[in-house]
Design a protein around this motif. Structure first.
Motif, PDB file in Angstrom:
ATOM      1  N   MET A   1     -38.966 -38.698  38.490  1.00 32.76           N
ATOM      2  CA  MET A   1     -39.245 -37.747  39.552  1.00 32.76           C
ATOM      3  C   MET A   1     -40.237 -37.129  39.154  1.00 32.76           C
ATOM      4  SD  MET A   1     -38.330 -38.970  42.228  1.00 32.76           S
ATOM      5  CE  MET A   1     -37.097 -40.282  42.622  1.00 32.76           C
TER       6      MET A   1
ATOM      7  N   SER B   1     -48.324 -45.950  47.248  1.00 30.99           N
ATOM      8  CA  SER B   1     -48.986 -45.759  45.703  1.00 30.99           C
ATOM      9  C   SER B   1     -48.893 -47.130  45.404  1.00 30.99           C
ATOM     10  CB  SER B   1     -48.166 -44.841  45.063  1.00 30.99           C
ATOM     11  OG  SER B   1     -48.438 -44.958  43.503  1.00 30.99           O
TER      12      SER B   1
ATOM     13  N   ASP C   1     -48.062 -34.958  53.825  1.00 29.53           N
ATOM     14  CA  ASP C   1     -47.960 -35.485  55.368  1.00 29.53           C
ATOM     15  C   ASP C   1     -46.403 -35.793  55.873  1.00 29.53           C
ATOM     16  OD1 ASP C   1     -47.798 -37.219  53.745  1.00 29.53           O
ATOM     17  OD2 ASP C   1     -49.309 -38.683  54.458  1.00 29.53           O
TER      18      ASP C   1
ATOM     19  N   THR D   1     -40.075 -44.500  52.123  1.00 30.77           N
ATOM     20  CA  THR D   1     -40.669 -43.674  50.858  1.00 30.77           C
ATOM     21  C   THR D   1     -39.832 -44.264  49.474  1.00 30.77           C
ATOM     22  OG1 THR D   1     -38.995 -41.872  51.346  1.00 30.77           O
ATOM     23  CG2 THR D   1     -41.184 -41.443  51.974  1.00 30.77           C
TER      24      THR D   1
ATOM     25  N   ILE E   1     -40.964 -49.248  52.350  1.00 31.17           N
ATOM     26  CA  ILE E   1     -42.682 -49.208  52.346  1.00 31.17           C
ATOM     27  C   ILE E   1     -43.073 -48.149  51.263  1.00 31.17           C
ATOM     28  CG2 ILE E   1     -44.515 -47.919  53.884  1.00 31.17           C
ATOM     29  CD1 ILE E   1     -42.711 -48.524  56.436  1.00 31.17           C
TER      30      ILE E   1
ATOM     31  N   GLY F   1     -48.438 -49.650  52.028  1.00 25.28           N
ATOM     32  CA  GLY F   1     -49.512 -49.051  52.949  1.00 25.28           C
ATOM     33  C   GLY F   1     -48.833 -47.734  53.322  1.00 25.28           C
TER      34      GLY F   1
END
Ligand SMILES: C[S@@+](CC[C@H](N)C(=O)[O-])C[C@H]1O[C@@H](n2cnc3c(N)ncnc32)[C@H](O)[C@@H]1O
Length: 248
Positions: free
Chosen positions: A189, A120, A201, A97, A117, A153
């Motif tokens: 943030m 967005s 999720d 994230t 990873i 992704g």
């Protein structure tokens, strides 16, 4: 899309970026009267994310400088809560994230081997710009370091395809806020939440991370949130946040 790419006359990268993001493009003089709440612009030598208040000056970019109080040596000492949660003996980390890459970059400066990873496309553009700037830094070039690898992704899908299980998978998903926006919430943030919303999720992401890690999963969460994976093996309490560690 709630975001446009701002183009000035002297700049030709913005058209390519707008194409990549399938985002509308507005000329800088027309941005203020356009209907978009957020903008991307190449300014001050980097790619910046702007809201209406920062249209004239300012904006948010991936900050590649050490955090306040961080030692400027390489590798920086592994002494904060993040390093304890990741595990000082861990070597390979996947940050699933990445967001503004502040945790990834702190881990990179501590000498961990970091893979990032991010799903967005807007954050991916900002991270790529940050990592390009990082690659130009003297201390990075002198040591022939390569910036973290960036995978684009959904981590829930990408984690199961990793060729080697990392020592630690790090998660910092967006939880629903408890407190109203306050000075304690960093602007970067707040804007991220406004653009992307919560990561609903995150439970599925935890399950995918636990299945894909070699040794441990470390989860950063607000202090009020329930632990994502049930009772953790270790927990490190910070100011308003917590790192929960799950060992395999
Ligand atoms: C709270 S931010 C992370 C902040 C980051 N730790 C930092 O230091 O800047 C969460 C980020 O994770 C990304 N994210 C959440 N779930 C994801 C998933 N399943 N796959 C890829 N990226 C994800 C979001 O798009 C967002 O950019």
């Amino acid at each position: 899309m709630n975001l446009a790419v701002v183009k000035s006359l002297s700049d030709n990268r913005s058209a390519t970026l707008a194409d990549q993001l399938c985002a509308p493009i507005v000329m800088s003089e027309a941005a203020e009267s356009s209907p978009y709440p957020f903008f991307l612009v190449y300014r001050d030598g980097c790619l910046k994310l702007l809201d209406r208040q920062s249209l004239r000056k300012g904006g948010l970019a991936v900050d590649i400088e050490p955090r306040p109080g961080e030692q400027h040596s390489y590798p920086a000492p592994k002494k904060d809560l993040l390093a304890q949660a990741i595990g000082k003996k861990s070597r390979t980390i996947v940050d699933a994230t990445t967001g503004w890459a502040q945790d990834s970059l702190a881990l990179f400066r501590m000498g961990y081997e970091v893979t990032c990873i991010e799903r967005s496309p807007v954050m991916v553009a900002l991270i790529r710009d940050g990592f390009e700037r990082l690659a130009q830094k003297d201390w990075v070039q002198k040591r022939e370091l390569l910036p973290p690898t960036l995978l684009v992704g959904n981590a829930i899908e990408l984690l199961s395809g990793l060729t080697e299980k990392p020592d630690c998978i790090y998660l910092d998903p967006m939880f629903p806020p408890k407190r109203k926006k306050s000075a304690l919430t960093r602007k970067s943030m707040t804007v991220l939440r406004d653009i992307l919303g919560d990561d609903r999720d995150r439970q599925e992401l935890f399950d995918a991370a636990f299945a894909a890690t070699g040794r441990r999963v470390a989860v950063k969460s607000p202090d009020y949130a329930e632990p994502l994976g049930g009772k953790p093996n270790e927990s490190y309490q910070g100011k308003l946040l917590r790192y929960d560690v799950y060992l395999k």
